[in-house]
Motif scaffolding. Structure first.
Motif, PDB file in Angstrom:
ATOM      1  N   GLU A 298     -43.132  -8.987   9.041  1.00 35.72           N
ATOM      2  CA  GLU A 298     -41.857  -9.409   9.602  1.00 35.72           C
ATOM      3  C   GLU A 298     -41.861  -9.331  11.125  1.00 35.72           C
ATOM      4  O   GLU A 298     -41.334 -10.212  11.808  1.00 35.72           O
TER       5      GLU A 298
ATOM      6  N   SER B 140     -47.563  -6.248  -1.573  1.00 40.98           N
ATOM      7  CA  SER B 140     -46.532  -5.704  -0.686  1.00 40.98           C
ATOM      8  C   SER B 140     -46.972  -4.337  -0.174  1.00 40.98           C
ATOM      9  O   SER B 140     -47.486  -3.506  -0.928  1.00 40.98           O
TER      10      SER B 140
ATOM     11  N   ILE C 193     -47.083  -7.554   4.141  1.00 43.95           N
ATOM     12  CA  ILE C 193     -47.914  -7.830   2.972  1.00 43.95           C
ATOM     13  C   ILE C 193     -49.381  -7.946   3.404  1.00 43.95           C
ATOM     14  O   ILE C 193     -49.669  -8.210   4.571  1.00 43.95           O
TER      15      ILE C 193
ATOM     16  N   ASP D  81     -52.323 -10.352   2.557  1.00 43.95           N
ATOM     17  CA  ASP D  81     -52.473 -11.681   1.956  1.00 43.95           C
ATOM     18  C   ASP D  81     -53.952 -11.998   1.788  1.00 43.95           C
ATOM     19  O   ASP D  81     -54.737 -11.809   2.719  1.00 43.95           O
TER      20      ASP D  81
ATOM     21  N   CYS E  67     -40.136  -6.072   0.295  1.00 45.37           N
ATOM     22  CA  CYS E  67     -40.776  -7.171   1.024  1.00 45.37           C
ATOM     23  C   CYS E  67     -40.218  -8.516   0.555  1.00 45.37           C
ATOM     24  O   CYS E  67     -39.925  -8.703  -0.628  1.00 45.37           O
TER      25      CYS E  67
ATOM     26  N   VAL F 287     -41.093 -12.752   1.008  1.00 41.00           N
ATOM     27  CA  VAL F 287     -42.090 -13.743   1.417  1.00 41.00           C
ATOM     28  C   VAL F 287     -41.511 -15.128   1.181  1.00 41.00           C
ATOM     29  O   VAL F 287     -40.888 -15.386   0.142  1.00 41.00           O
TER      30      VAL F 287
ATOM     31  N   CYS G 242     -44.258 -13.752   5.848  1.00 42.16           N
ATOM     32  CA  CYS G 242     -43.517 -12.569   5.399  1.00 42.16           C
ATOM     33  C   CYS G 242     -42.293 -12.412   6.309  1.00 42.16           C
ATOM     34  O   CYS G 242     -42.443 -12.267   7.523  1.00 42.16           O
TER      35      CYS G 242
END
Length: 203
Positions: A112, A130, A88, A90, A135, A137, A83
């Motif tokens: 981030e 998100s 996010i 995942d 966002c 990716v 990201c």
């Protein structure tokens, strides 16, 4: 948010398939620099994948969900996900027939601010949600995009029981295609168990 692992084996004598990889950032008054991928470093982690594509996606609204996706053999994909803006959640689902954790999942936050990467080999369905607006990716893929080999699972399947971090009763923004994925009970997996336990290992 902490990593979430449900119903997994804890024997790590075999090389775990799912890896959370932390790359060192070199910071000074200008900002920071990070080498996100180095073949030799990844080989030391047991990742010898030859990546052939880089993908970059954006999700404008918070709680936009993409998944759960996979490509079947002979065009199955391995992915390295990161990201680069926002955060996010995942998720990886074990869809290897014969696996003791078949249908179980692992979830972790990628953000981030930390630059962590998630390595996902073939044999797993993948998706992400998100957690902030805007966002972005990026991920590396080991295979060409072959729509005739792509498949998916319903993101909200009760048999999978994924704990997506959303307000109670909230419905995420999804694509029409993702809204048509079959339930897990009707799914016939194209993957076989390879002997590696489902576990999230931090490197």
């Amino acid at each position: 948010m902490k990593d979430e692992v449900f119903g997994v084996v804890t024997d790590l004598t075999a090389t775990p398939p799912i890896q959370l990889i932390r790359r060192h950032r070199h910071a000074d008054r200008r900002g920071w620099l990070v080498e996100t991928y180095n073949r030799d470093d990844f080989v030391e982690l047991g990742i010898t994948t030859g990546f052939v594509r880089d993908i970059h996606s954006t999700s404008q609204a918070c709680f936009t969900l993409r998944g759960l996706h996979f490509q079947a053999s002979p065009h199955a994909e391995k992915k390295l996900i990161r990201c680069v803006r926002g955060r996010i959640f995942d998720v990886v689902v074990d869809i290897r027939k014969g696996s003791p954790t078949y249908g179980k999942w692992i979830g972790t936050e990628l953000a981030e601010h930390d630059g962590h990467q998630l390595y996902v080999p073939e044999g797993f369905a993948h998706g992400y949600l998100s957690l902030e607006p805007g966002c972005e990716v990026t991920y590396k893929s080991s295979g060409d995009y072959r729509p005739e080999f792509e498949g998916g699972l319903a993101w909200d399947d009760p048999d999978l029981g994924i704990h997506w971090p959303m307000p109670e009763g909230f419905r995420p923004i999804i694509s029409e295609r993702d809204g048509m994925h079959p339930p897990f009970a009707h799914f016939e997996s194209p993957f076989e168990y390879d002997g590696r336990p489902l576990a999230l290992v931090v490197r």
